[in-house]
Design an enzyme around this catalytic site. Structure first.
Site, short mmCIF file in Angstrom:
data_model
loop_
_atom_site.label_atom_id
_atom_site.label_comp_id
_atom_site.label_asym_id
_atom_site.label_seq_id
_atom_site.Cartn_x
_atom_site.Cartn_y
_atom_site.Cartn_z
N ASP A 308 0.79 -1.23 0.00
CA ASP A 308 0.00 0.00 0.00
C ASP A 308 0.83 1.29 0.00
O ASP A 308 0.45 2.27 -0.61
CB ASP A 308 -0.93 0.02 1.23
N TYR A 396 -9.66 -1.19 3.92
CA TYR A 396 -8.96 -1.31 5.20
C TYR A 396 -8.63 0.03 5.83
O TYR A 396 -8.27 0.97 5.15
CB TYR A 396 -7.66 -2.09 5.00
#
EC number: 1.4.3.21
Lengths: 653, 653
Positions: A308, A396
């Site tokens: 990420d 998330y």
């Protein structure tokens, strides 16, 4: 004349404020961002119509220069302000360094290695809309009797699986909202839309099968009540903010914010109450990379192995923090600045908060009853200062804390929450399942897929100075065998501490949990008054988690730094991103494991510790429709750093 | 007439209140304590002049009866109130069970096995004073040019080292206060005073060597400022107290207090918002034993291998909790009752506190940006309810928390602090030390000795009913080999979950950390609506610590349950004390390891989980003159217990 004097006074005051607040590691200001992009746009790259800014940060200044500037009473010139930008132009990746004082491009380089810089939000936004106008996709939706206007697509990065030529691609996964706000719980399974982001075109499409759409009945993650008010009057020291510098209790440190790392803590020093001097603890600390591999090898899922930080950016994904959910009422909120794809500065509101926290425990306490006629109790409430950000990467949410304690410890916490990535299934009961479904049936027609999380922390510790060593204090059982002892004691065993100092980076890779050991970063040149080597030790808050993927698997090749929880490497200004600087479609030829394999000397050197906060996540029904927070973290704690308990000499400033 | 009616009404109300507040596991009331000792004193043992009460608690009622009584709307007779006492009389140990309704001794037994009950405070007090009048000791003090009136002695238990005949002995260690309040930091090294406690006489004395007395200059552990006020207005649900029963948010449970265990949590149930019914989680939970072996095998130190719960008692060592140090301002405080050595009830003031705690994080949060035109954020602040006690055992302080969370989790925390046990040494600098000193030089002339702590928790979990199983959810790497997968995916590996159900107690001993595994206690007879087996899982908050002593070493024989972090055994009403009921001078023939070795079946049975929160403590200078808190703990978290995230359906009562 009077106006002129006033103007001069004003300018002087500004200059004074600047020098008072300025820190050489301050993030780029909006003015500096805009100035940088102006200079780049004026260059030869400015002629290219597709010029896009993908990375934009302060070029890491020379550490020696920064420390000299900070420590000198009569400052020399501060390190030059330079920006480092990565742009895409003409289908290629360019790295530029711009000197902001001279307004010159001091370095310009075409990058020809593997991997790409992170995607811009506009690219991701466009890619998310592309399937909705792509006829084969529209047909797939129609064939499923769904309404295209209720479809949301989310572009996922694709990793690297041995391809010799890679392009900047994403695969869009699509979801059916149908009035529901919890988008990720309703996957339209079976469809894969591969998009070339440079061309912004669908380059591959497959619709292999259909699965029932999970119900939306119980997927709302919004609480029905208002947040519970929770007000605390912390009547402690309070904290002072000067620009990006924060002073609190016995700590002073610098808080930065960048698109890639999010919150960065720099030049953290702690007061020694004996000498009344601040002593260095950490030069820089931030999340370096996250790795989130899913454990489903099927065509629609195998590629989901996210990095990420490099692919999207933690700072760019930072949310506007909500009082009473994300930060308590007594928090101070801070904005951050990033650059848009066109190079203009963008303000991100309330992306960091700082607050005093009551740990509800005691930093120490003792009741002494052995003084005749007295019962003596003393102790100190555990009050700390927290710097927090929350990054939401698609489904998330990561709550990232840096916590400073009066006992001299720095605690790093990360809470994982948000919505699980689920896949649609025809199963409505676990009793029907006989095959491997790679996860847990968390609701009817809904499998939450097994996955891992690795938060890799970059910790450039400088314990009481630059030159440090890693010491492994190993606990070894000793059998009582010597004759003297045998005659005077019936005891047969005890443990003792055998200290080993790591010589090279190979010794710096530590598999925690396999044997009892305490890891310390020490300064071998500094001692306490009674001759113990000063240091800090690592205290994990969870079982060590390392990757279970095979070494030859492509995601593991890219993220091979997840094989050990702890790494210690030689300091190198350019080595900050554990997964390599160009994470998107990376091939494992840059990053922590590669640097460590050089096996440089790390004894009595400027060294960096890397710590993986890892999670194996087997989902449970309680994680649906929104996940109960999972906690990970660690503490760096003074260990023979001070001459005694630092709380005893501590007095409220 | 009117007065009579009022009196009747009053009596009725009392009876009503009693039945409303009463719980069959309520600790013995002062009246019940006094009644019990009255009955014992009237018995044949009452004639013995040395009759002393060493153990005094409610005789554990039949579990089935307790549960029947609690669950029935029209209650049958509650389980009979019975007390279990252990007395010493005529130099022997007697166990008696007294029925408080019939005022009869229902059982009286002479105990002839190994080990002794815990010491009484009066015994310890007398033993601490004995050396001060013992001529050889007075001479030793005089020879050291010290003033006897400034000496404090502390009796330490002596363990067992293979002796065939054991007596109730302690060894006194003596300290020189000389105006200093931190007694334990100034040991008068070299002297060992062995005291027979039954005879209350010095039976062995040795003065082998002298070491310089550590300085008192920097040993004060009292903070110089007042506690920082820290007031929190938790405007959450608040908690209700009915006798020993507590209701808060979605929890209800019972809090007991006993001399041996301290706080005991019983019949904890959590509300299922779907069914609006409370579901059982834990029948009983408490600290079962502590084991603190020091790692110095020399004559003056080898025996220091404390089992505090059995030798002294955690409840008996509970301190009067101090607001702002031990508990926040919003806490409610509770007294406890124990029996003195003469059998009379003693009130212990403010030994427990209960408070709402702000975790300063989110129990869940999510920001959703994939609904066109909207940014949706929701979350829930992590607010919990804590039941706390602090036990101070000589130099050491244990802060023991039971924390109830709205997400259905029970978190158990223990913070270790207090003053380290140190030994005097001639060394004033670490650089002088070339021999093994078994610890760290933490101040001039002061070695803090290496040691361990094991807090062993008794956790009688009854997940949604009595019959439970232990499931090991093992994470296993799978190589992608099947042809179908090979053609459709380039992924080479993933992990999957292989569940193993423990059959017998041998399977119930788990070495956490050696392989990736999640441990669940499940109810194999209960399923969620979609067919997952309901359960709770264990989440440790630290690296697993197990004993490094050799198996044949005497302390390890006594505390062999420290070889594994987790044990699961069959429920047996009498099996509650991991180190055996008679810990003092025990020989390892009773306790958790012995019971587990019976290898009873534990699948789909009433079972008990035991968890060792262990610490290897290498001391550092920051632990002197008072120790910085070390944290350990674990969480029991619902895992497919609820049908979904319990916070989503939660509404403020």
């Amino acid at each position: 004349m009077k106006a002129l004097i006033l103007t001069l006074l004003f300018l002087l005051q500004c200059a004074f404020n600047l020098s008072l607040h300025f820190h050489p590691l301050d993030p780029l200001t909006p003015q500096e961002i805009n100035k940088t992009s102006f200079i780049v746009k004026k260059s030869h790259l400015g002629n290219l119509i597709d010029l896009t800014f993908h990375y934009f940060d302060l070029e890491e200044p020379n550490k020696t220069h920064v420390l000299q500037w900070l420590s000198s009473k009569k400052p020399p010139q501060p390190p030059p302000r330079r920006s480092l930008v990565v742009v895409r132009a003409g289908g290629q990746t360019h790295e530029l360094i711009i000197d902001l004082t001279t307004s010159k491009i001091v370095s310009s380089r075409l990058y020809t290695g593997h991997g790409f810089p992170s995607f811009t939000f506009i690219e991701l936004f466009k890619a998310s809309k592309l399937p909705l106008t792509y006829p084969p996709f529209k047909k797939s939706i129609l064939d499923r009797s769904l309404n295209i206007s209720e479809v949301s697509c989310v572009p996922f990065t694709v990793g690297w699986y041995g391809e010799t030529i890679t392009r900047r691609e994403v695969k869009a996964s699509c979801f059916y909202r149908d009035g529901s706000v919890n988008v990720f719980t309703r996957p339209i399974e079976g469809i894969t839309v591969t998009i070339d982001v440079d061309l912004m075109r669908v380059v591959k499409y497959s619709d292999r099968f259909r699965k029932p759409l999970p119900d939306s009945k119980d997927n709302d993650f919004r609480t029905k009540h208002k947040p519970f008010p929770f007000s605390c009057n912390v009547s402690d020291t309070g904290f002072k903010i000067l620009g990006n510098k924060i002073k609190w209790a016995n700590w002073k440190f610098h808080v930065g914010f960048s698109a890639r790392a999010g919150v960065t803590i720099s030049t953290a020093s702690v007061l020694d109450t004996r000498t009344k001097r601040f002593r260095r603890v950490m030069y820089r600390g931030h999340v370096s990379e996250t790795f989130v591999p899913y454990m489903d090898p099927t065509y629609e899922w195998y590629f989901r192995t996210f990095m990420d930080i490099g692919e999207f950016g933690f700072g760019r994904s930072a949310v506007n923090l909500q009082p009473l959910i994300d930060c308590p009422q007594n928090a101070a909120f801070f904005d951050g600045h990033v650059a848009g794809p066109d190079g203009t500065a963008q303000r991100m509101t309330n992306v960091m908060c700082v607050f005093e926290k009551n740990g509800y425990g005691a930093s120490f306490r003792h009741t002494e009853i052995n003084v005749p006629g007295q019962v003596i109790t003393s102790g100190e409430a555990d009050i700390s200062l927290v710097v927090r950000m929350v990054a939401t990467l698609g489904n998330y949410d990561y709550i990232v804390d840096w916590e400073f304690k009066k006992n001299g410890a720095i605690r790093v916490g990360v809470d994982l929450t948000g919505v699980l990535e689920v896949k649609a299934t025809s199963y409505t009961s676990n009793e029907q399942i006989t095959e491997n479904v790679y996860g847990t049936l968390v609701a009817k027609n809904t499998i939450a897929v097994n996955h891992d999380h690795y938060m890799t922390y970059y910790l450039d510790l400088d314990i009481d100075g630059n030159r440090n060593s890693l010491v492994k204090a190993k606990l070894k059982t000793v059998r009582v065998t010597d004759v003297h002892n045998k005659t005077s004691t019936p005891r047969k065993s005890y443990w003792t501490v055998v200290k080993e100092t790591a010589k090279t980076e190979a010794d710096g890779r530590v598999r925690l949990g396999s044997e009892p050991v305490e890891l310390l970063i020490v300064n071998p040149q500094k001692m306490t008054q009674i001759g113990n080597t000063v240091g800090y030790r690592l205290i994990p808050e969870h079982l060590p988690v390392t990757s279970l993927l095979t070494d030859d698997d492509y995601p593991e090749i890219r993220a091979s730094y997840t094989k050990y929880p702890v790494w210690v490497t030689a300091y190198n200004r350019s080595e900050r991103w554990a997964g390599g600087f160009y994470s998107d479609r990376s091939r494992g030829d840059d990053g922590l494991a590669v640097w460590s394999n050089r096996n440089r000397e790390i004894e009595n050197k400027d060294i960096v510790m890397w710590y993986n906060v890892g999670f194996h996540h087997i989902p449970y029904q309680e994680d649906f429709p929104v996940m109960l927070t999972l906690h990970g973290g660690f503490t760096l704690r003074p260990s023979n750093f001070f001459d005694n308990d630092p709380l005893i000499g501590y007095t409220r400033p």
